[in-house]
Design an enzyme around this catalytic site. Structure first.
Site, PDB file in Angstrom:
ATOM      1  N   SER A 121      77.410  82.247  37.767  1.00 45.33           N
ATOM      2  CA  SER A 121      77.781  83.361  39.426  1.00 45.33           C
ATOM      3  C   SER A 121      78.253  83.136  40.150  1.00 45.33           C
ATOM      4  CB  SER A 121      76.100  83.600  39.553  1.00 45.33           C
ATOM      5  OG  SER A 121      75.763  84.529  38.830  1.00 45.33           O
TER       6      SER A 121
ATOM      7  N   TYR B 113      70.790  85.035  45.195  1.00 49.35           N
ATOM      8  CA  TYR B 113      69.789  86.147  44.234  1.00 49.35           C
ATOM      9  C   TYR B 113      68.963  85.878  45.544  1.00 49.35           C
ATOM     10  CZ  TYR B 113      71.727  83.306  40.544  1.00 49.35           C
ATOM     11  OH  TYR B 113      72.689  82.348  39.912  1.00 49.35           O
TER      12      TYR B 113
ATOM     13  N   VAL C 211      73.797  80.161  37.268  1.00 47.31           N
ATOM     14  CA  VAL C 211      72.566  79.915  36.115  1.00 47.31           C
ATOM     15  C   VAL C 211      72.723  78.610  35.864  1.00 47.31           C
ATOM     16  CG1 VAL C 211      71.092  82.188  36.414  1.00 47.31           C
ATOM     17  CG2 VAL C 211      73.210  81.480  34.612  1.00 47.31           C
TER      18      VAL C 211
HETATM   19  N1  GLU Z   1      77.053  85.473  33.287  1.00 48.11           N
HETATM   20  C1  GLU Z   1      75.556  85.089  34.160  1.00 48.11           C
HETATM   21  C2  GLU Z   1      74.418  86.374  33.687  1.00 48.11           C
HETATM   22  O1  GLU Z   1      76.134  87.383  33.755  1.00 48.11           O
HETATM   23  C3  GLU Z   1      75.712  84.251  35.388  1.00 48.11           C
HETATM   24  C4  GLU Z   1      74.482  85.081  35.946  1.00 48.11           C
HETATM   25  C5  GLU Z   1      74.121  83.636  36.643  1.00 48.11           C
HETATM   26  O2  GLU Z   1      74.760  83.375  37.073  1.00 48.11           O
HETATM   27  O3  GLU Z   1      74.184  84.440  37.863  1.00 48.11           O
HETATM   28  O4  GLU Z   1      73.877  86.245  33.082  1.00 48.11           O
END
Ligand code: GLU
Length: 425
Positions: free
Chosen positions: A64, A241, A259
């Protein structure tokens, strides 16, 4: 001398090295296979100097942390108004993968949740998904200053397990928030999330944002200051977040986590930070990453509401009143970045002097971090076989009771040196 900064960073990292709380992200199966103990920290100054601690060279997927970059690229390529017409800037207070749009506009609430990030991908103007990915890939690489590579295993794993993101893509299409084919847009989104970075890359990316869009190492302007201002604003309110409120009060730097275990934090005008530790808390933020950023902010005085003015131009004059004597004259507010600059320049020029004079008589304000760092300079110089003197008429660095001799002016120091050198009759 620069090791004074290095030691502080090592100490801060070590404070949290034993923490083993949190879980690896496993909803993308490939991410569950990483070494849970990996832990690295990098800090880039605004002129591109890098400090590294721990596993700063370990690669992980950006995940993300890609979101602010693609958002910035969309702003850069099609303009603020066109992007604002499709993506909001309000914190959602929801999980990153919430299947939601704004009730009034039917647009994603912000670009830091998946719905907004997927829409941002669709706004990159290109003739094909490959061309779109190339624009994204080039932009990230320019921000970091090296060509990033794709992790094919993570990409394949994320694509195969992406039911949630597909649901978001089709939901966006149904609300007419996405013009393109959802699967094609998602394929680019998975690829952008699967680019591999190190925490030094994140620190460099942070420094590029801290410099208003100019990569301090390559000297290349990757985007405008207006785009960066908007991007950092959204990172402040929505970057961590739904832990954004805690983050702003405790750490106070625009930031984004992913993540994959990375966090990038930016102190505008001053520095970029990258941290990596893959165990995540229940909000999806790296546990040790958050603790480390908190300590960095507290111990180095990096909260953006504390750093009131641009303390970048601290070292105003460096001159040599006589051979082997070098004067470093500091101005304005002395905070972490300014003190770091003084220490680093003194180190870089160590072969050019036997005696240094640090003149802080024109410093307006100093915080505890800078005071501590500069008070340690005298001892570091002596350990290096050099002499250090302090021109500090108001006791800015050396407070009352400190063993350091405080001179009133540079001339006073030079007189004292002359008196010492004059042969006694
Ligand atoms: N590629 C991950 C997703 O879309 C990224 C999520 C993240 O890092 O928050 O679930």
């Amino acid at each position: 001398m620069a090791e004074l900064v290095q030691r502080r960073l090592d100490r801060i990292r070590a404070e949290h090295a034993e923490v083993a709380d949190g879980e690896l992200a496993d909803y993308i199966p490939e991410l569950a296979g990483v070494d849970p103990d990996g832990f690295g920290l990098s800090l880039s100054t605004s002129d591109g100097f890098i400090y590294e601690s721990g596993q700063a060279a370990t690669e992980f997927t950006i995940q993300s942390i890609s979101k602010p970059l693609t958002y910035a690229l969309a702003l850069h390529l099609i303009g603020l108004d066109a992007v604002d017409a499709r993506i909001g800037v309000e914190p959602s207070g929801e999980a990153f993968n919430e299947i939601s749009v704004d009730r009034v506009t039917n647009n994603p609430k912000n670009p830091m949740i998946n719905a907004g990030a997927i829409t941002a991908v669709s706004l990159i103007p290109a003739g094909s998904p490959d061309e779109r990915f190339e624009l994204i890939h080039d932009f990230y690489s320019a921000c970091v200053g090296r060509r990033l590579e794709l992790d094919h295993d993570v990409y394949t794993s994320e694509k195969a397990s992406g039911a949630r993101n597909r649901a978001i893509g089709y939901m966006l299409q149904s609300f007419e928030a996405l013009d393109d084919d959802p699967d094609e847009v998602l394929d680019v989104y998975y690829r952008q999330c699967s680019l591999r970075v190190t925490c030094t890359d994140l620190a460099r990316m942070g420094a590029t944002l801290a410099r208003g869009g100019m990569n301090p190492v390559t000297g290349r302007r990757v985007t405008s200051a207006a785009v960066v201002r908007r991007t950092l604003s959204v990172m402040v309110t929505c970057g961590m977040y739904d832990g954004a409120g805690d983050w702003v009060s405790a750490v106070g730097m625009p930031a984004k986590s992913g993540v994959g275990g990375g966090i990038v934090a930016v102190l505008p005008g001053q520095l970029g930070i990258g941290v990596y530790s893959p165990r995540l808390d229940d909000k999806g933020n790296s546990v040790r990453g958050v603790l480390t950023c908190r300590s960095l902010s507290e111990q180095l005085g990096l909260h953006f509401l504390t750093v009131r003015r641009d303390a970048r131009a601290t070292l105003r004059a460096v001159y040599e009143p006589r051979s082997g004597v070098r004067v470093y004259e500091a101005h304005g507010d002395l905070l972490f970045s300014g003190a770091e600059e003084v220490l680093r320049v003194a180190e870089r020029e160590r072969d050019r002097y036997d005696v240094t004079i640090l003149d802080v008589s024109r410093v307006d304000d100093i915080d505890d971090t800078a005071r501590e760092m500069l008070s340690a300079l005298g001892a570091a110089l002596r350990a290096d076989g050099k002499e250090g003197h302090l021109v500090d008429p108001d006791g800015v660095v050396a407070r009352a009771g400190s063993p350091e001799i405080r001179f009133r002016t540079v001339d006073d120091v030079l007189d004292a040196l002359d008196r010492r050198r004059r042969p006694t009759p």
